[in-house]
Design a protein around this motif. Structure first.
Motif, short mmCIF file in Angstrom:
data_model
loop_
_atom_site.label_atom_id
_atom_site.label_comp_id
_atom_site.label_asym_id
_atom_site.label_seq_id
_atom_site.Cartn_x
_atom_site.Cartn_y
_atom_site.Cartn_z
N PHE A 1 3.31 1.47 6.36
CA PHE A 1 2.40 0.42 6.83
C PHE A 1 1.82 -0.36 5.64
O PHE A 1 1.40 -1.51 5.79
CB PHE A 1 1.27 1.04 7.65
N TYR A 2 1.78 0.23 4.43
CA TYR A 2 1.13 -0.45 3.30
C TYR A 2 1.70 -1.85 3.03
O TYR A 2 0.94 -2.82 2.91
CB TYR A 2 1.20 0.40 2.02
N PRO A 3 3.04 -2.00 2.94
CA PRO A 3 3.54 -3.36 2.68
C PRO A 3 3.23 -4.33 3.81
O PRO A 3 3.07 -5.53 3.58
CB PRO A 3 5.05 -3.16 2.52
N VAL A 4 3.11 -3.82 5.06
CA VAL A 4 2.78 -4.70 6.18
C VAL A 4 1.37 -5.26 6.00
O VAL A 4 1.13 -6.47 6.15
CB VAL A 4 2.89 -3.94 7.52
N TYR A 5 0.42 -4.41 5.64
CA TYR A 5 -0.95 -4.89 5.38
C TYR A 5 -0.95 -5.93 4.27
O TYR A 5 -1.64 -6.95 4.35
CB TYR A 5 -1.87 -3.74 4.94
N ALA A 6 -0.21 -5.64 3.20
CA ALA A 6 -0.21 -6.56 2.06
C ALA A 6 0.29 -7.93 2.50
O ALA A 6 -0.30 -8.96 2.16
CB ALA A 6 0.66 -5.99 0.93
N ARG A 7 1.34 -7.95 3.31
CA ARG A 7 1.87 -9.24 3.78
C ARG A 7 0.91 -9.90 4.76
O ARG A 7 0.73 -11.11 4.75
CB ARG A 7 3.25 -9.05 4.40
N LEU A 8 0.23 -9.08 5.60
CA LEU A 8 -0.72 -9.64 6.57
C LEU A 8 -1.82 -10.44 5.87
O LEU A 8 -2.26 -11.47 6.35
CB LEU A 8 -1.35 -8.50 7.39
N TYR A 9 -2.27 -9.94 4.71
CA TYR A 9 -3.37 -10.60 4.01
C TYR A 9 -2.91 -11.40 2.79
O TYR A 9 -3.73 -11.86 2.00
CB TYR A 9 -4.43 -9.56 3.61
N GLY A 10 -1.58 -11.53 2.64
CA GLY A 10 -1.07 -12.33 1.52
C GLY A 10 -1.39 -11.75 0.16
O GLY A 10 -1.69 -12.49 -0.78
#
Lengths: 354, 354
Positions: free
Chosen positions: A113-122
């Motif tokens: 999930f970590y990379p998903v959060y990073a992409r969600l918030y740019g």
């Protein structure tokens, strides 16, 4: 796609959680749930609080819960942040501490999930390779990273790093926020929560979904320096005034009070995990030295998705992460009851004998 | 402030919800809670489900809840999005549909969380003045706005716009996403949910906190075109796999099934609201023609915060929005039971006779 979607919505690839099967799975070992029920005290408390007070909003600050957790760990309530599952806590911390000009780093094998959060918030991120044996090598983390995140024990490998090594990292990088996701810490390991009092660059995330058998109630926690917690509250209070409903707050409080019960059931899981690892190794099946409530194993001569399918055909659901080439041929198998694991061993034997 | 706070965290001013008092307030009329308990069916269902299954994750898609709401409104499940309170649903929709290059517009008197969301996600916004009588004038909304948001009945004025006027707006602005926040629609008004089938630029938000007496369980909904709902799910699934716990999902399902009970208690609130408005007017106290579960009134000759204080001294908690100069001298008074409102009238009389 709708013409109204924002750029973020158009470009994101959402996280896909482990399946909640609707068909006839006899043994569900794919999402690291606890095979034992929540404590009788938790259930009694929920039944009692299913009353007319549910017409009222919950305490937006979950004050009693923060105090309970603080007591449990010897912290102050200002060092505790509760949320609607540790997934929500993680989402908040990505937004609270990082932005488009910051770099964050995490292992290439960890909670996906970590990379998903990073992409969600740019937020720019770098995935640092773990060693061949899946252990984390902190020497490879870029000096300019504002944040380093990892799960400990790590997911889905189950490998555990003792507090001394994390303390060395905290000391070596005082201006990097070190986020330790302790979702699986209660299965026989030592938490770094006590280090929160000593280091203002440490944030520890926990969940009540695994060791406290409350996945259905969605309760997560972060613990850190009061200024880190204040930051999380600023974002939370700009997102949702009341993230935790009355029953979730009550369940969490009762769970921390029923520690003896949880130590007992988690002791059983730890013993079963050790027995299961030994059995697999005895069958020539490689598995990591997991310190979590799951075992990470690779069935020789089988692609991961094939192994997954062959187990499913025998009514057993486990998890495979085919999207990550480094672990595509591995299976994450949650530790269930002794009976569950005996059946898994039987099923694996059948597969290996083909 | 911590050196680890992101720019967003440093600059945001969080929303401040109505107080959940810990001192001796006899009558709590500050957060628009329902004075009546959740239906007996909801409470029975919660007690039954406080069982061992809480060790398992909830359905991440809340499928049964979506189907129940869809049945209730004559929609398909793909037109329904549930969340952890309508605050969370609102946060998701800001991020799902708008970005830093979009303009959104809402009234300068409406739910004061909207500008907080816009700032949280860096979305430019314009607050368009309501008329002197607090009614919304859609002619003043900028043509380039990608989104228009308002509550209907509006908060905290309680003024209601009939569906025909909203349909005219939907037709006049097919490329603007129109978000109608119907938190208070069930208090005697007609919902625009049926228009969802006809217009792909309409998103309707609702909550079970007010009319369904479940503020303590945190349940919100959005209804719209399947592509709008799909967008919300993309963001939700990049934020938290399971936003609604098992008990919240169950409570919501039961609440939609117990419609007769809720019609009855909300009928009582509507009758009490009309009686209370009439009484205030009879005392020469201006109040709007609220169609919600609160009344919006201004005690002549008194500053809003002073009126708030004088009521509090008599054990009655109401809400004032001193931060917004247009309504700084007004009070939002939730409709409680007949006995509650009789006491408020007595207290107001005392204040006015000073």
């Amino acid at each position: 796609m709708s013409r109204f979607w924002s750029e973020t919505t158009r470009n994101i690839t959402p996280y896909v959680p482990g399946e909640q099967p609707r068909d006839k799975i006899r043994i569900k070992l794919n999402t690291n749930e606890n095979p034992y029920p929540p404590s009788p005290g938790v259930l009694a408390c929920l039944r009692e609080l299913a009353n007319e007070d549910l017409r009222l909003y919950p305490d937006p600050d979950s004050r009693e819960l923060c105090e309970t957790v603080a007591d449990y760990y010897g912290l102050s309530a200002e060092q505790v942040f509760p949320g609607n599952g540790s997934d929500e806590v993680l989402a908040f911390l990505f937004q609270t501490f990082f932005g488009p000009d910051d770099l964050i780093a995490f292992p290439d094998v960890t909670y996906s999930f970590y990379p998903v959060y990073a992409r969600l918030y740019g937020i720019p991120y770098r995935e640092i390779p773990v060693r061949e044996d899946f252990s984390i090598d902190f020497s490879g983390y870029p000096g300019e990273a504002k944040g380093i995140l990892f799960a400990n024990p790590n997911a889905p490998t189950g490998l555990y790093i003792p507090p001394a090594e994390i303390e060395a990292l905290l000391r070596a990088r005082p201006d990097t926020l070190i986020v330790v996701d302790e979702a699986y810490v209660d299965f026989g390991n030592q938490s770094v929560v006590p280090l929160v009092k000593k280091y203002d660059n440490l944030l520890v995330v926990q969940t009540l979904s695994k060791s406290r058998a409350l996945a259905g109630m969605r309760i997560g926690l972060a613990m850190g320096h009061p200024e880190l917690i204040e930051g999380l509250n600023r974002i939370k209070n700009s997102f949702n005034s009341y993230t935790m409903d009355r029953l979730a707050q009550a369940a969490a409080i009762c769970a921390f009070r029923d520690d003896a019960y949880y130590r007992e059931i988690n002791g059983r899981i730890i013993r079963e995990r050790e027995r299961f690892k030994e059995t697999l190794r005895g069958m020539g099946i490689p598995c990591t030295d997991s310190k979590s409530n799951f075992v990470f194993a690779s069935l020789p001569g089988l692609k991961g998705p094939d192994a997954l399918r062959l187990l499913r055909e025998q009514g057993i659901l486990v998890r495979n992460f085919a999207g990550n080439p480094r672990i595509a041929d591995w299976l994450r198998i949650t530790i269930g009851t002794k009976e569950d694991m005996d059946r898994v061993v039987e099923a694996v034997k059948k597969i290996m004998e083909r």
